[in-house]
Design an enzyme around this catalytic site. Sequence first.
Site, PDB file in Angstrom:
ATOM      1  N   ARG A 167      80.211 -36.286 102.820  1.00 37.89           N
ATOM      2  CA  ARG A 167      80.539 -37.645 102.930  1.00 37.89           C
ATOM      3  C   ARG A 167      79.094 -38.296 103.220  1.00 37.89           C
ATOM      4  O   ARG A 167      78.302 -36.859 103.555  1.00 37.89           O
ATOM      5  CB  ARG A 167      80.851 -38.315 103.686  1.00 37.89           C
ATOM      6  CG  ARG A 167      83.019 -37.824 103.463  1.00 37.89           C
ATOM      7  CD  ARG A 167      84.052 -38.195 104.704  1.00 37.89           C
ATOM      8  NE  ARG A 167      84.752 -38.023 104.548  1.00 37.89           N
ATOM      9  CZ  ARG A 167      85.959 -37.443 104.460  1.00 37.89           C
ATOM     10  NH1 ARG A 167      85.326 -36.234 105.367  1.00 37.89           N
ATOM     11  NH2 ARG A 167      86.966 -37.101 104.385  1.00 37.89           N
ATOM     12  N   LYS A 189      86.436 -36.165 109.055  1.00 39.48           N
ATOM     13  CA  LYS A 189      87.204 -36.943 109.662  1.00 39.48           C
ATOM     14  C   LYS A 189      88.562 -36.404 110.262  1.00 39.48           C
ATOM     15  O   LYS A 189      88.785 -35.065 110.269  1.00 39.48           O
ATOM     16  CB  LYS A 189      87.824 -38.038 108.349  1.00 39.48           C
ATOM     17  CG  LYS A 189      87.266 -38.639 107.893  1.00 39.48           C
ATOM     18  CD  LYS A 189      87.779 -39.075 106.729  1.00 39.48           C
ATOM     19  CE  LYS A 189      87.051 -40.959 105.763  1.00 39.48           C
ATOM     20  NZ  LYS A 189      87.982 -41.695 105.338  1.00 39.48           N
ATOM     21  N   HIS A 257      78.800 -42.902  97.442  1.00 38.93           N
ATOM     22  CA  HIS A 257      80.103 -42.264  97.294  1.00 38.93           C
ATOM     23  C   HIS A 257      80.930 -41.557  96.287  1.00 38.93           C
ATOM     24  O   HIS A 257      81.335 -40.678  96.318  1.00 38.93           O
ATOM     25  CB  HIS A 257      81.262 -43.103  97.689  1.00 38.93           C
ATOM     26  CG  HIS A 257      82.620 -42.684  98.711  1.00 38.93           C
ATOM     27  ND1 HIS A 257      82.985 -41.843  99.257  1.00 38.93           N
ATOM     28  CD2 HIS A 257      83.607 -42.901  98.053  1.00 38.93           C
ATOM     29  CE1 HIS A 257      83.488 -41.194  99.595  1.00 38.93           C
ATOM     30  NE2 HIS A 257      84.323 -41.639  98.743  1.00 38.93           N
ATOM     31  N   ARG A 260      80.250 -37.385  96.272  1.00 40.33           N
ATOM     32  CA  ARG A 260      81.032 -36.964  95.916  1.00 40.33           C
ATOM     33  C   ARG A 260      81.905 -37.242  94.933  1.00 40.33           C
ATOM     34  O   ARG A 260      82.945 -36.586  95.140  1.00 40.33           O
ATOM     35  CB  ARG A 260      81.492 -37.935  97.599  1.00 40.33           C
ATOM     36  CG  ARG A 260      82.791 -37.319  97.799  1.00 40.33           C
ATOM     37  CD  ARG A 260      83.137 -37.983  99.625  1.00 40.33           C
ATOM     38  NE  ARG A 260      84.667 -37.502 100.356  1.00 40.33           N
ATOM     39  CZ  ARG A 260      84.714 -36.606 100.711  1.00 40.33           C
ATOM     40  NH1 ARG A 260      84.274 -35.323 100.860  1.00 40.33           N
ATOM     41  NH2 ARG A 260      85.523 -35.820 101.046  1.00 40.33           N
ATOM     42  N   HIS A 283      89.905 -33.266 102.574  1.00 41.52           N
ATOM     43  CA  HIS A 283      91.414 -33.702 102.343  1.00 41.52           C
ATOM     44  C   HIS A 283      93.340 -33.693 103.181  1.00 41.52           C
ATOM     45  O   HIS A 283      93.021 -31.784 102.878  1.00 41.52           O
ATOM     46  CB  HIS A 283      91.849 -34.676 100.985  1.00 41.52           C
ATOM     47  CG  HIS A 283      90.656 -35.421 100.638  1.00 41.52           C
ATOM     48  ND1 HIS A 283      91.102 -35.528  99.119  1.00 41.52           N
ATOM     49  CD2 HIS A 283      90.105 -36.052 100.585  1.00 41.52           C
ATOM     50  CE1 HIS A 283      90.110 -36.628  99.033  1.00 41.52           C
ATOM     51  NE2 HIS A 283      89.664 -37.027  99.912  1.00 41.52           N
ATOM     52  N   TYR A 292      92.068 -39.042  93.994  1.00 40.45           N
ATOM     53  CA  TYR A 292      91.043 -39.452  94.100  1.00 40.45           C
ATOM     54  C   TYR A 292      89.772 -38.781  93.011  1.00 40.45           C
ATOM     55  O   TYR A 292      88.586 -39.017  92.796  1.00 40.45           O
ATOM     56  CB  TYR A 292      90.084 -38.280  96.168  1.00 40.45           C
ATOM     57  CG  TYR A 292      88.883 -38.502  96.451  1.00 40.45           C
ATOM     58  CD1 TYR A 292      87.443 -38.192  95.632  1.00 40.45           C
ATOM     59  CD2 TYR A 292      88.398 -39.180  97.374  1.00 40.45           C
ATOM     60  CE1 TYR A 292      86.230 -38.026  96.200  1.00 40.45           C
ATOM     61  CE2 TYR A 292      87.386 -39.864  97.693  1.00 40.45           C
ATOM     62  CZ  TYR A 292      85.894 -39.369  96.824  1.00 40.45           C
ATOM     63  OH  TYR A 292      84.896 -39.189  97.917  1.00 40.45           O
TER      64      TYR A 292
END
Length: 311
Positions: A167, A189, A257, A260, A283, A292
């Site tokens: 990211r 995250k 993005h 990615r 993820h 994705y």
Amino acid sequence: MSEDMALFHFAADVTPIARAWLATLKSERRLAAKTLEAYISDLTQFGGFLQEHLGEAASISLLAGLDASDFRSFLARRRNDGIESRSLARQLSAIRSFFRHAERNGHFKCAALAAVRTPKIPHSVPRPLTEDQSHKLVTDVVLEQDEAWIQARDMAVLTLLYGCGLRISEALGLTVKQSEQNPLVIIGKGGKERLVPMVPAAVEAITAYRKLAPMPLLPSMPLFRGAKGGALSPRIIQLLMERLRGAMNLPDSATPHALRHSFASHLLGNGADLRVIQDLLGHASLSSTQIYTEVNRKHLLEQYRKAFPKA
């Protein structure tokens, strides 16, 4: 907008309320003509459904007496007609707007509508670039107005986004010390830690940038720096991508993005396992990775043919 379009299949006592609702949308919310037509279509479809569902045109008393299952039946019918979640959500929004208008103006109230959940809209991701576009982007980062060290910095950032699937916040959050490790230790995250191998191109790009950087790059400092020496802002990379889109004739989908996303899609297209891609992307669930990477039928069929026993 023709008034004849606003009949809605409702009973006579409801049609004036619907017309007043439309007039309010047009005068107070100033919705565009096409949006108003979409709202007319949405409410007309709902009115037509109710006429069939209830056996008669819906009157004020019938609308006030609807329960949650009536609204859900309408959404189910539209789903069976092939309508996607985004359009269903818009239709439900139009219906809610009409019912709120009726309640505010003292015509009728239907409490059951509050119990109806909006259809979940799938998470959207930017369209991936082709492999040729991605390689061109990370190898031809040359814009005449940039200094050599800034060009090297930008190439290193873009190479990390595409070559490692980071990211933008993860790439710009790297310290000098972190960048010396391979694989990279990335805190993603939710504070979740993952290991991401650096491809040789990324190692070379970071090395070239560090040699040219005019400011000291101490171990605890941010690796990527702005022109004034502070930590590099994501906005600088976003603006860079805008300039590169014009200079290289790239599609509007070429965003930071999207690199990615391209990393994941190209790995999948070349036979990488979804579980591996999930780990590399950080993820929490495999379902996120499937969305994705836009798993395509061709890839699934190829995997099926390889795995299924031959007769």
